[in-house]
Design a protein around this motif. Structure first.
Motif, mmCIF file in Angstrom:
data_model
loop_
_atom_site.group_PDB
_atom_site.id
_atom_site.type_symbol
_atom_site.label_atom_id
_atom_site.label_comp_id
_atom_site.label_asym_id
_atom_site.label_seq_id
_atom_site.Cartn_x
_atom_site.Cartn_y
_atom_site.Cartn_z
ATOM 1 N N LEU B 113 0.709 -1.153 -0.088
ATOM 2 C CA LEU B 113 0.068 -0.137 -0.015
ATOM 3 C C LEU B 113 0.726 1.165 -0.065
ATOM 4 O O LEU B 113 0.678 2.304 -0.939
ATOM 5 C CB LEU B 113 -0.939 -0.085 1.130
ATOM 6 C CG LEU B 113 -1.705 1.507 1.270
ATOM 7 C CD1 LEU B 113 -2.673 1.403 0.102
ATOM 8 C CD2 LEU B 113 -2.400 1.229 2.782
ATOM 9 N N VAL B 114 1.898 1.430 0.853
ATOM 10 C CA VAL B 114 2.832 2.395 0.735
ATOM 11 C C VAL B 114 3.599 2.626 -0.213
ATOM 12 O O VAL B 114 3.496 3.794 -1.045
ATOM 13 C CB VAL B 114 3.860 2.203 1.950
ATOM 14 C CG1 VAL B 114 4.983 3.462 2.021
ATOM 15 C CG2 VAL B 114 3.193 2.279 3.549
ATOM 16 N N HIS B 115 3.964 1.495 -0.929
ATOM 17 C CA HIS B 115 4.620 1.721 -2.229
ATOM 18 C C HIS B 115 3.713 2.250 -3.295
ATOM 19 O O HIS B 115 4.150 2.960 -3.960
ATOM 20 C CB HIS B 115 4.922 0.296 -2.663
ATOM 21 C CG HIS B 115 5.492 0.082 -4.015
ATOM 22 N ND1 HIS B 115 5.135 -0.670 -5.047
ATOM 23 C CD2 HIS B 115 6.718 0.657 -4.433
ATOM 24 C CE1 HIS B 115 5.829 -0.590 -6.175
ATOM 25 N NE2 HIS B 115 6.733 0.073 -5.830
ATOM 26 N N ARG B 116 2.461 1.826 -3.251
ATOM 27 C CA ARG B 116 1.468 2.355 -4.289
ATOM 28 C C ARG B 116 1.516 3.761 -4.283
ATOM 29 O O ARG B 116 1.220 4.670 -5.244
ATOM 30 C CB ARG B 116 0.218 1.526 -4.176
ATOM 31 C CG ARG B 116 -0.750 1.890 -5.339
ATOM 32 C CD ARG B 116 -1.876 0.882 -5.617
ATOM 33 N NE ARG B 116 -3.018 1.526 -6.417
ATOM 34 C CZ ARG B 116 -4.134 1.111 -6.688
ATOM 35 N NH1 ARG B 116 -4.268 -0.028 -6.129
ATOM 36 N NH2 ARG B 116 -4.895 1.592 -7.351
ATOM 37 N N LEU B 117 1.177 4.206 -2.753
ATOM 38 C CA LEU B 117 0.726 5.685 -2.754
ATOM 39 C C LEU B 117 2.010 6.271 -3.087
ATOM 40 O O LEU B 117 1.850 7.481 -3.548
ATOM 41 C CB LEU B 117 0.350 5.684 -1.096
ATOM 42 C CG LEU B 117 -0.982 5.218 -0.900
ATOM 43 C CD1 LEU B 117 -1.389 5.061 0.664
ATOM 44 C CD2 LEU B 117 -2.121 6.233 -1.568
ATOM 45 N N MET B 118 3.082 5.726 -2.710
ATOM 46 C CA MET B 118 4.608 6.417 -2.833
ATOM 47 C C MET B 118 4.526 7.025 -4.379
ATOM 48 O O MET B 118 4.882 7.883 -4.823
ATOM 49 C CB MET B 118 5.781 5.975 -2.411
ATOM 50 C CG MET B 118 5.706 5.648 -0.942
ATOM 51 S SD MET B 118 6.726 7.083 -0.424
ATOM 52 C CE MET B 118 6.871 6.564 1.423
ATOM 53 N N ARG B 119 4.162 5.889 -5.216
ATOM 54 C CA ARG B 119 4.350 6.014 -6.744
ATOM 55 C C ARG B 119 3.174 6.880 -7.184
ATOM 56 O O ARG B 119 3.621 7.664 -8.096
ATOM 57 C CB ARG B 119 4.029 4.696 -7.381
ATOM 58 C CG ARG B 119 5.143 3.742 -7.111
ATOM 59 C CD ARG B 119 4.876 2.442 -8.050
ATOM 60 N NE ARG B 119 4.608 2.637 -9.305
ATOM 61 C CZ ARG B 119 4.969 1.702 -10.367
ATOM 62 N NH1 ARG B 119 5.710 0.843 -10.064
ATOM 63 N NH2 ARG B 119 4.230 2.118 -11.431
ATOM 64 N N MET B 120 2.037 6.993 -6.542
ATOM 65 C CA MET B 120 1.182 8.220 -6.833
ATOM 66 C C MET B 120 1.645 9.535 -6.408
ATOM 67 O O MET B 120 1.498 10.452 -7.505
ATOM 68 C CB MET B 120 -0.208 7.932 -6.395
ATOM 69 C CG MET B 120 -0.872 6.479 -6.572
ATOM 70 S SD MET B 120 -2.493 6.190 -5.661
ATOM 71 C CE MET B 120 -3.507 7.399 -6.195
ATOM 72 N N ALA B 121 2.367 9.732 -5.442
ATOM 73 C CA ALA B 121 2.950 10.974 -5.038
ATOM 74 C C ALA B 121 3.803 11.363 -5.876
ATOM 75 O O ALA B 121 3.790 12.253 -6.338
ATOM 76 C CB ALA B 121 3.359 10.696 -3.653
ATOM 77 N N LYS B 122 4.556 10.241 -6.246
ATOM 78 C CA LYS B 122 5.711 10.773 -7.176
ATOM 79 C C LYS B 122 5.361 10.943 -8.548
ATOM 80 O O LYS B 122 5.622 12.142 -9.141
ATOM 81 C CB LYS B 122 6.707 9.251 -7.650
ATOM 82 C CG LYS B 122 7.626 9.723 -8.214
ATOM 83 C CD LYS B 122 8.842 8.447 -8.430
ATOM 84 C CE LYS B 122 9.870 8.395 -9.433
ATOM 85 N NZ LYS B 122 10.289 7.220 -9.735
ATOM 86 N N ALA B 123 3.949 10.349 -9.166
ATOM 87 C CA ALA B 123 3.488 10.903 -10.575
ATOM 88 C C ALA B 123 3.136 12.584 -10.431
ATOM 89 O O ALA B 123 3.153 13.115 -11.178
ATOM 90 C CB ALA B 123 2.461 9.939 -10.779
ATOM 91 N N VAL B 124 2.539 12.559 -9.168
ATOM 92 C CA VAL B 124 1.816 14.019 -8.866
ATOM 93 C C VAL B 124 3.178 15.118 -8.952
ATOM 94 O O VAL B 124 2.965 16.159 -9.475
ATOM 95 C CB VAL B 124 0.949 14.138 -7.536
ATOM 96 C CG1 VAL B 124 0.871 15.653 -7.295
ATOM 97 C CG2 VAL B 124 -0.229 13.442 -7.571
ATOM 98 N N ARG B 125 3.981 14.775 -7.889
ATOM 99 C CA ARG B 125 5.238 15.397 -8.052
ATOM 100 C C ARG B 125 5.970 15.941 -9.499
ATOM 101 O O ARG B 125 6.250 16.899 -9.662
ATOM 102 C CB ARG B 125 6.310 14.991 -7.109
ATOM 103 C CG ARG B 125 6.735 15.867 -5.972
ATOM 104 C CD ARG B 125 7.870 15.243 -5.169
ATOM 105 N NE ARG B 125 7.274 14.188 -3.974
ATOM 106 C CZ ARG B 125 7.642 12.920 -3.920
ATOM 107 N NH1 ARG B 125 8.261 12.455 -4.750
ATOM 108 N NH2 ARG B 125 7.044 12.389 -2.940
ATOM 109 N N ARG B 126 5.746 14.683 -10.012
ATOM 110 C CA ARG B 126 6.346 14.877 -11.655
ATOM 111 C C ARG B 126 5.362 15.829 -12.436
ATOM 112 O O ARG B 126 6.049 16.412 -12.962
ATOM 113 C CB ARG B 126 6.486 13.355 -12.319
ATOM 114 C CG ARG B 126 7.254 13.743 -13.562
ATOM 115 C CD ARG B 126 7.293 12.076 -14.008
ATOM 116 N NE ARG B 126 7.368 12.008 -15.480
ATOM 117 C CZ ARG B 126 8.371 12.044 -16.271
ATOM 118 N NH1 ARG B 126 9.535 12.061 -15.460
ATOM 119 N NH2 ARG B 126 8.418 12.003 -17.638
ATOM 120 N N ASP B 127 4.191 15.534 -12.102
ATOM 121 C CA ASP B 127 3.331 16.551 -13.003
ATOM 122 C C ASP B 127 3.367 18.047 -12.824
ATOM 123 O O ASP B 127 3.212 18.832 -13.481
ATOM 124 C CB ASP B 127 1.954 16.068 -12.819
ATOM 125 C CG ASP B 127 0.913 16.543 -13.903
ATOM 126 O OD1 ASP B 127 1.356 16.483 -15.056
ATOM 127 O OD2 ASP B 127 -0.288 16.688 -13.664
#
Lengths: 404, 479
Positions: B113-127
């Motif tokens: 779960l943490v891994h998935r959320l971290m990846r989502m946060a990363k996508a937002v940060r990148r955007d």
């Protein structure tokens, strides 16, 4: 923008593009006053990418490409028949602000051919930077390419306006520099670099603003017979002794109006790529130049596989490494595990024994790493003894075109 | 599902939030749900306008707040901007587990779960990062004396509010608007307006700088290094529609190979221009040839210290046997543009007189050429230069003394000694004759030190010693 200015921009951007650096990073966060313009973020921003895969972060131009020097590797040497132009100080200021306001760039990277004298040229460049800062309240990024032949007092002034200063060392070998760039003087370049290193360190200690993004340099690779080991040794000295932020490697690339003394064929871009990877190992992975060089043959890096894998294949006795018990240093040596993945592994293993699936979540290249790793549910069964390990891990041969 | 039906109060709870990030709505809902003890599997999240028969939206602060680790709140802030409709459910699962019995959950990057959320946060940060990078303003001309700019951008996630600060900080003096399908930003130099979603506007035509930008983009590309994979990795095609330079890419890629072939095939040509031998020879004579030239340079140089309205240059005859180097000009020196005319200078003149010397015979200068001060009301308060600042001026001093060629240089105080020697010198210990990088010298105190001594007896003694030093130095210079 009128036609003359557009023509100048075309010529002087073309002339500047062989410089590899375009970074806008390393400065402290800063913002303009109410009436000014610009900010720096620390990490830098790439505003665009050209089809060579290189980032466009700064307006990278020459003040002029007229030049009295005759450096064989440079398209702007005095004996080249290239089209020439010269910007006025005011034109560069206008261009920088015009581009910046449209959010095309992070700032300016200004370099120049030597006209009249190194001091005169350096002074003109400084006037650009000073005008941006003092008259226009510009708080964006400025990178000035200092002219090592200019007087020390002028080079030092550049630190008052610029975020980053760079002095190009050009070639790792002094002999090559002498033969290819007759007006340049290696000891002088290093002396100027050393002087800037001291001033920057003092200012940092005294918390004064002076070239906050430090110094960088560039070396051309493949224009002479220098080995990778020599190139990396030079870099190691520059990082250690001169506190440089970055050493850029530029694979010698064919230029229009090339000099006769140069190779006609470009140096493989792959070589440049491997040097950047090796540079990374030097700075962040605790490798020494000797260890990196030992992965290749006769001082040259293996072009087919990256230097970390090359080292690992020659030191198979050190593998496999147990992710649940190995220390950070050893984990950093595992091909496929980057510094960030290693830090995540160290964090995650406090919660329980890690399995291969976990590593898959913590690293992006578990396929490469698994041959060198032991996890709670995986042991690579003497995989590291296999003669064909290299073939299994090396990327399939293909025409490479790479890297910026 | 078993757990769901087995639960005694088995009803599902539906939470409807506003479209977009809606951090306030999510926070209020989570507080209420945690207070009620509703587990994640009994909550259904959706976004949209609340329906007629739905429960009224939960008021903020209705339920007690609870604390979460900082890393969790940061993650929530980013993931809420993500376009994935599952984001609320995933976040609530993280919050639930964190407040129940896994306080350190966020520190385990291997947890799925943490891994998935971290990846989502990363996508937002990148955007967010890409929006900082790829917004392109068009000039809309001057409106009431202020330059106006307009941009249209299509971010992937709900990040419009998250990027506002960046653009306000960067372009405070321009008027600008950024329109997007998720909302809009408008800045007029004093206030930011966050507006509703917008439609693609007709952008103003005829911004000459955009043509310049296109021509720059073309020229800065090196055809010998074409690597489109690297380009599209960092500048994905989804952003191309709003990047004016992107329309050039196909043409540049197509012609690259033939341009390189042509370059390699071309024989090295003989230079058409004659060798500018005279200019090349003249280039080496750039160093200032006289003291006057050096002084002119110094006058034009910006100060390396804060304050300093002008360079206060050295004074005295070239060839003077004795040169005196002080620390830096003070308030009065800065006003008059001459060294040693303030209180310390007057004391120095008195001492020189008693040592049998006069100002006219000597060369007087300072280690630092500008007055360093901070403004306090109407007063300019003298600040001692740091050793780094002293070193910035060393080159000047050396050149200056090379022109003057004194037989002996006297360092008045520690800053002068540092400037002359190149390393820190203790005046108390080194007082007396000393070589400065081969140059005969003499170390003594700065006259301002005498002025600062509180006790008249000590002052008299120090003064006498100062006069004696000057005498000794003069004798050495004569001998």
């Amino acid at each position: 923008m009128d036609d003359t200015l557009a023509t100048k921009l075309r010529i002087l951007a073309d002339a500047a593009k062989y410089d590899a650096s375009c970074a806008s990073s390393g400065s402290a966060g800063r913002a303009a006053k109410k009436t000014g313009i610009g900010s720096t973020t620390g990490a830098g921003i790439c505003h665009s990418y050209t089809p060579d895969g290189r980032c466009v972060s700064l307006l990278k131009i020459l003040l002029t490409n007229y030049c009295l020097f005759d450096c064989a590797y440079c398209i702007n040497r005095r004996s080249s028949n290239v089209e020439r132009a010269r910007f006025s100080v005011d034109e560069v200021v206008r261009l920088t602000l015009g581009f910046y306001k449209r959010n095309y760039i992070e700032g300016l990277f200004l370099s120049s051919g030597i006209i009249r004298s190194p001091d005169y040229t350096m002074e003109q460049m400084m006037r650009v930077a000073r005008s941006l800062r003092e008259e226009h309240g510009f708080a964006g990024y400025i990178h000035l390419k200092a002219i090592p032949e200019a007087s020390p007092w002028l080079v030092e002034q550049a630190g008052l306006w610029a975020d980053r200063l760079s002095l190009n060392i050009e070639l790792a070998s002094e002999t090559s520099l002498k033969s290819l760039a007759p007006e340049k003087d290696a000891p002088r370049i290093r002396a100027t670099m050393g002087q800037m290193t001291e001033r920057i360190a003092e200012a940092r200690e005294e918390k004064r603003r002076f070239a906050p993004a430090g110094q960088s340099t560039q070396m051309i690779v493949g224009a002479d017979a220098t080995t990778d080991a020599t190139v990396l040794e030079t870099s190691a000295t520059l990082y250690r002794g001169y506190g440089l932020r970055r050493v850029y490697y530029s694979a010698f690339s064919p230029i229009p109006e090339a000099s006769r003394v140069l190779p006609v064929k470009p140096a493989p871009l792959r070589r440049e790529n491997r040097l950047y990877q090796a540079d990374w190992l030097l700075r962040y992975y605790g490798f020494s130049v000797e260890e990196i060089a030992a992965g290749g043959t006769e001082g040259m890096l293996d072009l087919d596989i990256d230097p970390k894998l090359a080292w690992a294949l020659k030191h198979r006795e050190r593998f496999p490494v147990d992710v649940n018990s190995a220390d950070r240093e050893m984990l950093l040596r595992v091909p496929g595990l980057g510094a960030r993945a290693v830090d995540r592994i160290l964090k995650a293993r406090r919660f329980g024994r890690l399995r291969l699936d976990d590593i898959g979540r913590l690293s992006t290249s578990v396929k490469r790493a698994r041959a060198f790793l032991i996890t709670a549910d995986h042991h690579p069964l003497r995989l590291t003894d296999r003669a064909d390990l290299r073939e299994r891990l090396a990327p399939a041969p293909r025409q490479m075109e790479l890297f910026g | 599902m078993d757990a769901l039906f087995a639960s005694p109060a088995g009803a599902l709870r539906e939470v409807i939030l506003s479209p977009g990030a809606d951090a306030a709505g999510f926070r209020a809902a989570v507080r209420a749900l945690v207070a009620e003890g509703l587990p994640p599997e009994r909550v259904i999240w959706s976004t949209g306008a609340p329906g007629l028969f739905d429960a009224p939206p939960m008021a903020p602060h209705a339920a007690p707040a609870f604390s979460l680790p900082r890393a969790v709140t940061e993650l929530i802030g980013l993931v809420l901007c993500h376009g994935d409709p599952e984001r609320h459910g995933l976040l609530y699962r993280l919050i639930w587990r964190t407040v129940k019995d896994e306080r350190a959950l966020i520190d385990n990057p291997a947890d799925p779960l943490v891994h998935r959320l971290m990846r989502m946060a990363k996508a937002v940060r990148r955007d967010i990062h890409k929006m900082h990078a790829f917004v392109r303003f068009r000039s809309a001309g001057m409106v009431q004396g202020r330059e106006r700019f307009l941009a249209w951008f299509e971010p992937e996630h709900f990040i419009v509010e998250a990027v506002a600060g960046f653009f306000v900080k960067r372009f405070p003096a321009m008027d600008w608007s950024i329109l997007t399908p998720h909302g809009s930003l408008s800045w007029d130099g004093t206030s930011l307006v966050i507006g509703p979603p917008a439609l693609r506007p007709a952008l103003p035509e005829g911004d000459g700088f955009e043509e310049g930008w296109l021509s720059y983009y073309e020229s800065t590309f090196n055809p010998a290094r074409t690597n489109t994979a690297m380009m599209t990795k960092e500048m994905p095609k989804k952003y191309w529609a709003n990047l004016p330079e992107a329309k050039l890419i196909p043409g540049l890629v197509q012609s690259a190979a033939s341009r390189v072939d042509a370059m390699i095939a071309r024989e090295a040509s003989a230079p058409r221009k004659r060798d500018p031998r005279k200019a090349v020879e003249a280039m080496s004579e750039q160093a200032p040839g006289t003291l006057e030239e050096l002084n002119r340079l110094m006058r034009d140089t910006p100060p390396f210290v804060t304050g300093g309205t002008r360079a206060v240059l050295g004074e005295g005859p070239a060839g003077a046997p004795l040169a005196l180097v002080g620390e830096q000009p003070g308030d009065q020196e800065d006003v008059e543009g001459r060294p040693f005319v303030g209180p310390a200078g007057r004391l120095l003149m008195k001492a020189l007189g008693e040592a049998g010397l006069s100002r006219e015979q000597l060369y007087l200068t300072n280690a630092v050429k500008h007055f360093k001060y901070v403004q306090r009301g109407k007063r300019r308060l003298h600040q001692s230069p740091t050793s780094g600042e002293v070193k910035h001026y060393r080159w000047w001093l050396k050149q200056e003394l090379d022109f003057v060629q004194p037989r002996l240089v006297v360092a008045l105080g520690a800053s002068a000694a540092l400037a002359l020697a190149g390393h820190p010198v203790s005046v108390t210990r080194a007082r007396g004759p000393m070589k400065f990088e081969g140059r005969p010298g003499y170390v003594t105190t700065h006259p301002s030190y005498l002025l600062r001594l509180p006790d008249p007896a000590a002052q008299n003694a120090a003064y006498a010693q100062f006069v004696a030093d000057l005498k000794a130095a003069a004798e050495r210079a004569a001998g």
